[in-house]
Design a protein around this motif. Structure first.
Motif, PDB file in Angstrom:
ATOM      1  N   GLU A 196       8.124  -8.847   6.041  1.00 45.49           N
ATOM      2  CA  GLU A 196       7.452  -9.153   7.301  1.00 45.49           C
ATOM      3  C   GLU A 196       5.972  -8.829   7.203  1.00 45.49           C
ATOM      4  N   MET A 197       5.648  -7.702   6.564  1.00 44.35           N
ATOM      5  CA  MET A 197       4.257  -7.317   6.391  1.00 44.35           C
ATOM      6  C   MET A 197       3.494  -8.359   5.600  1.00 44.35           C
ATOM      7  N   MET A 198       4.074  -8.813   4.508  1.00 41.40           N
ATOM      8  CA  MET A 198       3.367  -9.771   3.668  1.00 41.40           C
ATOM      9  C   MET A 198       3.182 -11.104   4.384  1.00 41.40           C
ATOM     10  N   ASN A 199       4.162 -11.499   5.199  1.00 49.06           N
ATOM     11  CA  ASN A 199       4.035 -12.755   5.936  1.00 49.06           C
ATOM     12  C   ASN A 199       2.995 -12.644   7.047  1.00 49.06           C
ATOM     13  N   LYS A 200       3.051 -11.546   7.821  1.00 54.37           N
ATOM     14  CA  LYS A 200       2.106 -11.379   8.920  1.00 54.37           C
ATOM     15  C   LYS A 200       0.694 -11.148   8.412  1.00 54.37           C
ATOM     16  N   GLY A 201       0.580 -10.490   7.275  1.00 57.08           N
ATOM     17  CA  GLY A 201      -0.737 -10.171   6.760  1.00 57.08           C
ATOM     18  C   GLY A 201      -1.368 -11.274   5.951  1.00 57.08           C
ATOM     19  N   LYS A 202      -0.657 -12.404   5.762  1.00 57.06           N
ATOM     20  CA  LYS A 202      -1.196 -13.499   4.956  1.00 57.06           C
ATOM     21  C   LYS A 202      -1.709 -12.942   3.632  1.00 57.06           C
ATOM     22  N   HIS A 203      -0.775 -12.404   2.838  1.00 50.64           N
ATOM     23  CA  HIS A 203      -1.125 -11.612   1.670  1.00 50.64           C
ATOM     24  C   HIS A 203      -1.984 -12.348   0.667  1.00 50.64           C
ATOM     25  N   ASP A 204      -1.868 -13.668   0.612  1.00 51.31           N
ATOM     26  CA  ASP A 204      -2.653 -14.377  -0.387  1.00 51.31           C
ATOM     27  C   ASP A 204      -4.130 -14.423  -0.019  1.00 51.31           C
ATOM     28  N   GLU A 205      -4.463 -14.090   1.235  1.00 53.71           N
ATOM     29  CA  GLU A 205      -5.853 -14.091   1.664  1.00 53.71           C
ATOM     30  C   GLU A 205      -6.360 -12.690   1.994  1.00 53.71           C
ATOM     31  N   GLY A 206      -5.473 -11.711   2.054  1.00 46.33           N
ATOM     32  CA  GLY A 206      -5.848 -10.393   2.530  1.00 46.33           C
ATOM     33  C   GLY A 206      -6.357  -9.478   1.438  1.00 46.33           C
ATOM     34  N   VAL A 207      -7.026  -8.403   1.893  1.00 50.41           N
ATOM     35  CA  VAL A 207      -7.497  -7.335   1.020  1.00 50.41           C
ATOM     36  C   VAL A 207      -6.594  -6.134   1.259  1.00 50.41           C
ATOM     37  N   GLY A 208      -6.044  -5.580   0.194  1.00 52.05           N
ATOM     38  CA  GLY A 208      -5.115  -4.471   0.320  1.00 52.05           C
ATOM     39  C   GLY A 208      -5.786  -3.129   0.105  1.00 52.05           C
ATOM     40  N   LEU A 209      -5.448  -2.153   0.947  1.00 49.70           N
ATOM     41  CA  LEU A 209      -5.919  -0.773   0.814  1.00 49.70           C
ATOM     42  C   LEU A 209      -4.686   0.108   0.673  1.00 49.70           C
ATOM     43  N   VAL A 210      -4.487   0.675  -0.510  1.00 52.87           N
ATOM     44  CA  VAL A 210      -3.265   1.421  -0.793  1.00 52.87           C
ATOM     45  C   VAL A 210      -3.602   2.740  -1.468  1.00 52.87           C
ATOM     46  N   GLY A 211      -2.568   3.524  -1.717  1.00 51.22           N
ATOM     47  CA  GLY A 211      -2.719   4.761  -2.457  1.00 51.22           C
ATOM     48  C   GLY A 211      -2.298   4.570  -3.902  1.00 51.22           C
ATOM     49  N   VAL A 212      -2.970   5.253  -4.798  1.00 52.43           N
ATOM     50  CA  VAL A 212      -2.633   5.159  -6.220  1.00 52.43           C
ATOM     51  C   VAL A 212      -1.223   5.689  -6.438  1.00 52.43           C
ATOM     52  N   GLY A 213      -0.389   4.862  -7.060  1.00 48.93           N
ATOM     53  CA  GLY A 213       0.968   5.284  -7.357  1.00 48.93           C
ATOM     54  C   GLY A 213       1.903   5.250  -6.174  1.00 48.93           C
ATOM     55  N   GLY A 214       1.420   4.782  -5.011  1.00 47.34           N
ATOM     56  CA  GLY A 214       2.277   4.713  -3.843  1.00 47.34           C
ATOM     57  C   GLY A 214       3.278   3.582  -3.951  1.00 47.34           C
ATOM     58  N   LYS A 215       4.234   3.569  -3.021  1.00 44.19           N
ATOM     59  CA  LYS A 215       5.276   2.557  -3.058  1.00 44.19           C
ATOM     60  C   LYS A 215       4.716   1.147  -2.920  1.00 44.19           C
ATOM     61  N   MET A 216       3.622   1.015  -2.190  1.00 45.84           N
ATOM     62  CA  MET A 216       3.097  -0.315  -1.923  1.00 45.84           C
ATOM     63  C   MET A 216       2.023  -0.740  -2.920  1.00 45.84           C
ATOM     64  N   HIS A 217       1.646   0.133  -3.849  1.00 43.74           N
ATOM     65  CA  HIS A 217       0.547  -0.172  -4.762  1.00 43.74           C
ATOM     66  C   HIS A 217       0.834  -1.436  -5.573  1.00 43.74           C
ATOM     67  N   HIS A 218       1.995  -1.490  -6.190  1.00 53.24           N
ATOM     68  CA  HIS A 218       2.326  -2.645  -7.027  1.00 53.24           C
ATOM     69  C   HIS A 218       2.433  -3.912  -6.185  1.00 53.24           C
ATOM     70  N   LEU A 219       3.046  -3.802  -5.021  1.00 51.68           N
ATOM     71  CA  LEU A 219       3.222  -4.968  -4.155  1.00 51.68           C
ATOM     72  C   LEU A 219       1.879  -5.529  -3.704  1.00 51.68           C
ATOM     73  N   PHE A 220       0.965  -4.648  -3.303  1.00 54.32           N
ATOM     74  CA  PHE A 220      -0.348  -5.097  -2.843  1.00 54.32           C
ATOM     75  C   PHE A 220      -1.142  -5.728  -3.978  1.00 54.32           C
ATOM     76  N   SER A 221      -1.168  -5.048  -5.121  1.00 57.92           N
ATOM     77  CA  SER A 221      -1.988  -5.540  -6.227  1.00 57.92           C
ATOM     78  C   SER A 221      -1.492  -6.878  -6.745  1.00 57.92           C
ATOM     79  N   ARG A 222      -0.224  -7.159  -6.563  1.00 54.09           N
ATOM     80  CA  ARG A 222       0.330  -8.418  -7.049  1.00 54.09           C
ATOM     81  C   ARG A 222       0.110  -9.562  -6.060  1.00 54.09           C
ATOM     82  N   ASN A 223       0.080  -9.247  -4.752  1.00 52.01           N
ATOM     83  CA  ASN A 223       0.067 -10.306  -3.754  1.00 52.01           C
ATOM     84  C   ASN A 223      -1.238 -10.441  -2.982  1.00 52.01           C
ATOM     85  N   CYS A 224      -2.077  -9.402  -2.940  1.00 51.09           N
ATOM     86  CA  CYS A 224      -3.354  -9.507  -2.233  1.00 51.09           C
ATOM     87  C   CYS A 224      -4.423 -10.038  -3.181  1.00 51.09           C
TER      88      CYS A 224
END
Length: 528
Positions: A196-224
């Motif tokens: 839901e987050m990736m769909n609402k955030g329009k991940h292909d156009e968004g800029v991701g702000l995450v924590g190093v080694g966090g659960k979302m780091h890999h997901l953000f770096s791959r899709n943002c």
């Protein structure tokens, strides 16, 4: 009927597997372009930003325990909080994710959905705001759209705070299942929330702000399209957001606990409560049954302090003066008129609007209920003032924070001069105010239960109500009525003495925000 997200459609199956691995901590190796941990705000201006709440917006100085303890106590009661406290050492033997699920189960199970939503809007924002990071907030404030993702807290716990106080557009977090309007304490599929987050955030156009080694780091770096990751070393130099920099002032909040209930602090509180109840009974009986010259020293011996910064006017002690004096004070707790009476060492009458009949019965001073009919209330107050000293709180409701609400101008029509009384309170464990109707009767008891409650009282110079200072007008340049001018002047005098900010907020604003009602206690008319 159980509320839960819809299942994935087949086209999303690969993404589902990726999200499951990401949220469960099993990450693929994936390279991320290195760059500055905190991007320039100009770079994010006009962008869609997807931000990890715990990594960027919060300092994360506290564990998650205090937040779940607040939900348990404020929505479920002190017994549920005790259950969470007793089971938490066992939960610490679990892994991080399992421990969170266990805390959610204990804190949420059986609670009404509406009550948890109330706590998330009225109680939790104060604790969250005290943990907001300046640098993280600066990074997102110029974004066109902000999607906040919490991998720790259920969405219901953070959504009110993020949207109301930080201006976030969309919030995604863990979803707790609901059956027939009550939580069952079970977390829905984590992968669905991330999708839901990736769909609402329009991940292909968004800029991701995450924590190093966090659960979302890999997901953000791959899709943002671009990702910035902050490490714990980077956050060590970050600063907490000062109160005067809050995007929206925290004027109102609710809840009984006046401290962050960490594990050790919660142990201290539950150990103290039996003694605190005994202490509150002793203090209440002293103030109710004994003269002030005796009850005030007894209160001081038990740790209750009443500091008189400036005494009442000299003519306030004149026993031969016809009628009484009108004292106008800001409203901190239901004990305000009693504190004024103790400072005067003379009886007073306090006027009330929506105090419960039980509170009126227990009050050691005379109280008079108003009707909210202006002409009738003016007649009643004038009659009371003709017979003795009268204390009014024109804000109409209590305010815990350093703000003054808008003053009702009715008091300015009753006497040629009024005496402002500046009141300030300090508590170290429990707040003595509440917006829950069932709890309001216990407000004075909770204030008295504090180990060292303190009242600061300052009688200010009388204000003449027959004249209006030059240039007093509203913000639109239109002259106000005389009584409104006087009410605003008294509000400013009290604000300057207390160093409080003045607001246009009212009782209705407070109760609609914190309780979803107008805060009126309905009393049945007596049958003749």
């Amino acid at each position: 009927m159980v509320k839960k997200p819809y299942p994935f459609h087949k086209p999303f199956s690969p993404l589902r597997r990726l999200l499951r691995r990401t949220l469960s901590g099993r990450h693929h190796r994936h390279s991320t372009a290195k760059g500055p941990a905190v991007p320039p705000t100009e770079k994010l201006q006009g962008q869609t930003v997807i931000v990890d709440v715990e990594a960027w917006l919060l300092m994360s100085r506290l564990s998650t325990f205090p937040y779940f303890m607040l939900v348990a106590i404020e929505a479920g009661g002190f017994l549920r909080g005790l259950l969470l406290l007793l089971t938490y050492p066992l939960m610490c033997l679990f892994g991080h994710d399992m421990r969170l699920k266990a805390m959610i189960m204990v804190s949420f199970f059986g609670l009404r959905e509406k009550e948890v939503l109330r706590v998330s809007k009225a109680v939790l924002p104060k604790l969250f705001l005290e943990d907001v990071a300046v640098q993280g907030l600066e990074a997102v404030k110029k974004a066109r759209m902000v999607v906040a993702v919490s991998t720790v807290f259920p969405r219901v716990m953070v959504e009110g705070f993020l949207k109301e106080y930080l201006g976030v557009d969309t919030v995604v977090g863990r979803e707790v299942m609901v059956v027939a309007g009550r939580y069952v304490g079970v977390i829905a599929d984590d992968a669905l929330a991330a999708e839901e987050m990736m769909n609402k955030g329009k991940h292909d156009e968004g800029v991701g702000l995450v924590g190093v080694g966090g659960k979302m780091h890999h997901l953000f770096s791959r899709n943002c399209k671009e990702t910035y990751a902050v490490s714990e070393a980077d956050k060590a130099a970050w600063q907490a957001l000062p109160r005067d920099k809050y995007p929206k002032p925290l004027v109102f909040h609710d809840g009984r606990l006046a401290f962050a209930p960490t594990f050790s602090a919660a142990i201290a509180m539950y150990t103290y409560i039996p003694f605190g109840i005994f202490l509150a009974i002793v203090r209440s009986m002293a103030y109710s049954l004994l003269p002030y010259r005796i009850s005030v020293p007894i209160g001081a011996l038990t740790g209750m302090r009443s500091r008189i910064i400036a005494g009442p006017p000299a003519d306030a002690m004149d026993e031969n003066k016809a009628g009484g004096r009108l004292y106008v004070c800001n409203h901190r707790t239901l004990l305000d008129p009693i504190t004024v009476a103790a400072g005067l060492r003379k009886p007073v009458t306090a006027v009330t609007y929506s105090v419960s009949p039980v509170s009126e019965l227990m009050a050691p001073i005379r109280t008079a209920r108003l009707t909210r009919d202006r002409d009738e209330d003016r007649r009643r107050m004038a009659g009371l003032l003709a017979r003795g000293n009268l204390v009014v709180c024109p804000e109409g409701t209590t305010c815990r924070e350093p703000y003054l609400l808008r003053f009702s101008p009715l008091f300015a029509e009753l006497a040629a001069e009024v005496t402002p009384v500046a009141l300030e309170t300090r508590v170290d464990m429990f707040y003595g105010t509440s917006t829950k109707p069932a709890s309001k009767v216990l407000d004075p008891l909770y204030f008295m239960m504090n180990p060292r409650p303190e009242y600061r009282v300052e009688f200010l110079e009388p204000v003449d109500t027959t004249t209006v200072a030059d240039g007093e007008e509203d913000g639109h340049g239109r002259d106000k009525s005389h009584s409104i001018h006087v009410a605003n002047r008294v509000q400013r005098v009290l604000g300057e003495a207390l160093a409080f900010d003045l607001t246009e907020q009212t009782r209705k604003h407070k109760y609609m925000m914190l309780a979803g009602n107008e805060g009126i206690v309905k009393v049945k008319a007596n049958k003749s």
